[in-house]
Design a protein around this motif. Structure first.
Motif, PDB file in Angstrom:
ATOM      1  N   TYR A 218       0.839  -1.206   0.000  1.00 25.78           N
ATOM      2  CA  TYR A 218       0.000   0.000   0.000  1.00 25.78           C
ATOM      3  C   TYR A 218       0.873   1.255   0.000  1.00 25.78           C
ATOM      4  O   TYR A 218       0.631   2.205  -0.766  1.00 25.78           O
ATOM      5  CB  TYR A 218      -0.926   0.011   1.218  1.00 25.78           C
ATOM      6  CG  TYR A 218      -1.667   1.324   1.352  1.00 25.78           C
ATOM      7  CD1 TYR A 218      -2.806   1.581   0.591  1.00 25.78           C
ATOM      8  CD2 TYR A 218      -1.181   2.332   2.184  1.00 25.78           C
ATOM      9  CE1 TYR A 218      -3.450   2.802   0.672  1.00 25.78           C
ATOM     10  CE2 TYR A 218      -1.822   3.558   2.274  1.00 25.78           C
ATOM     11  CZ  TYR A 218      -2.959   3.789   1.508  1.00 25.78           C
ATOM     12  OH  TYR A 218      -3.584   5.004   1.582  1.00 25.78           O
ATOM     13  N   HIS A 222       1.049   4.167  -2.817  1.00 20.20           N
ATOM     14  CA  HIS A 222       0.720   5.520  -2.354  1.00 20.20           C
ATOM     15  C   HIS A 222       1.821   6.514  -2.726  1.00 20.20           C
ATOM     16  O   HIS A 222       1.536   7.643  -3.152  1.00 20.20           O
ATOM     17  CB  HIS A 222       0.529   5.480  -0.835  1.00 20.20           C
ATOM     18  CG  HIS A 222       0.501   6.821  -0.180  1.00 20.20           C
ATOM     19  ND1 HIS A 222      -0.631   7.624  -0.167  1.00 20.20           N
ATOM     20  CD2 HIS A 222       1.471   7.525   0.484  1.00 20.20           C
ATOM     21  CE1 HIS A 222      -0.355   8.751   0.476  1.00 20.20           C
ATOM     22  NE2 HIS A 222       0.901   8.713   0.881  1.00 20.20           N
ATOM     23  N   GLN A 225       2.196   8.325  -6.504  1.00 15.99           N
ATOM     24  CA  GLN A 225       1.115   9.071  -7.141  1.00 15.99           C
ATOM     25  C   GLN A 225       1.694  10.215  -7.976  1.00 15.99           C
ATOM     26  O   GLN A 225       2.730  10.795  -7.641  1.00 15.99           O
ATOM     27  CB  GLN A 225       0.181   9.634  -6.075  1.00 15.99           C
ATOM     28  CG  GLN A 225      -0.555   8.583  -5.269  1.00 15.99           C
ATOM     29  CD  GLN A 225      -1.445   9.213  -4.222  1.00 15.99           C
ATOM     30  OE1 GLN A 225      -2.320  10.019  -4.547  1.00 15.99           O
ATOM     31  NE2 GLN A 225      -1.235   8.840  -2.964  1.00 15.99           N
TER      32      GLN A 225
END
Length: 273
Positions: A218, A222, A225
């Motif tokens: 995760y 993240h 981006q």
């Protein structure tokens, strides 16, 4: 000298000759480096000796134990891809030397021979990645530490085993494991930054790899981006100077059949907390 912040991460510095820095310009660059995480320069004409002299303004040079050095300057590592090779060096998101007990402060990369097209480098801000986390996840991560290693990348059975041109060597030295906080307080800026990376982080300290992977995965997604990233297009005379504690980078491998040679100097860092 003009310092212009870029969208995502980093700043472009113009109106400066890195061979002839004044004391005032050096102070300004050090502050910009702490603030922006990566500095980009154009139209420089650095000899290998100039490259070394610039890097030494920021700290002692780390003689890289895995990369092949230039024939004349052991302080400078070659980042090379021959025309016939299909794999490049650094072709995944990572930050240099996180496997060391005292990770590198930064790296200064100078373009020497560029492909006709391609070969850009992506950078991502770990300041921005941390800032965008929820309050609850920040609180969870503050108490965690992570294990980093060089073995699976530079070791005898690592990702670069069998490299015919010996771009990467000294596999017997790939014994480094280090444990660092997942959230660090940056030693120059005092800002919080996310400090894990896909290439060298194995798992959270005290957790198994299976337990660690969902959260690490995760965080990795993240952190890349678009809002946190910048793509640097290399040109003749380009120089990038990035902070390994505040950024990730990714060398794109999109120039098969062409040659690319970069010169990299890594600067010693300090323990992280």
């Amino acid at each position: 000298m003009q310092i212009t912040a870029l969208n995502g991460v980093g700043a472009e510095v113009t109106g400066v000759d890195l061979r002839r820095l004044t004391d005032r310009a050096e102070v300004e660059l050090k502050q910009a480096f702490a603030d922006h995480g990566v500095l980009f320069f154009r139209d420089q004409d650095l000899s290998p000796d100039d490259h070394i002299a610039f890097a030494r303004r920021f700290g002692p040079i780390n003689i890289n134990r895995f990369f092949k050095a230039t024939p004349t300057h052991p302080e400078i590592a070659e980042v090379r891809k021959e025309k016939h090779q299909t794999t490049n060096i650094g072709g995944a998101w990572h930050t240099d030397h996180s496997y060391d007990q005292e990770p590198a402060l930064g790296s200064v990369l100078v373009a020497r021979d560029l492909p006709a097209t391609g070969g850009d480098t992506l950078f991502a801000s770990m300041y921005a990645a941390y800032d965008a986390l929820s309050a609850g996840l920040k609180q969870t991560l503050e108490g965690l530490r992570a294990v980093h290693s060089s073995r699976h990348v530079f070791g005898a059975q690592g990702a670069y085993k069998g490299d015919a041109e010996n771009r990467i060597g000294n596999a017997e030295a790939a014994t480094q494991d280090a444990i660092h906080p997942v959230i660090i307080t940056h030693p120059l800026s005092g800002r919080k930054a996310l400090y894990v990376n896909p290439a060298f982080t194995l798992h959270f300290d005290g957790w198994t790899q299976a337990e660690s992977w969902p959260l690490l995965s995760y965080l990795y997604q993240h952190a890349i981006q678009d809002a946190f990233t910048t793509r640097f297009v290399w040109q003749k005379g380009s120089v990038a100077f990035w902070d390994n504690r505040a950024t990730w980078h990714y060398a794109l491998n999109d120039y098969h059949g062409d040659f690319r040679l970069m010169h990299r100097i890594t600067i010693e860092g300090c323990a992280l907390s």
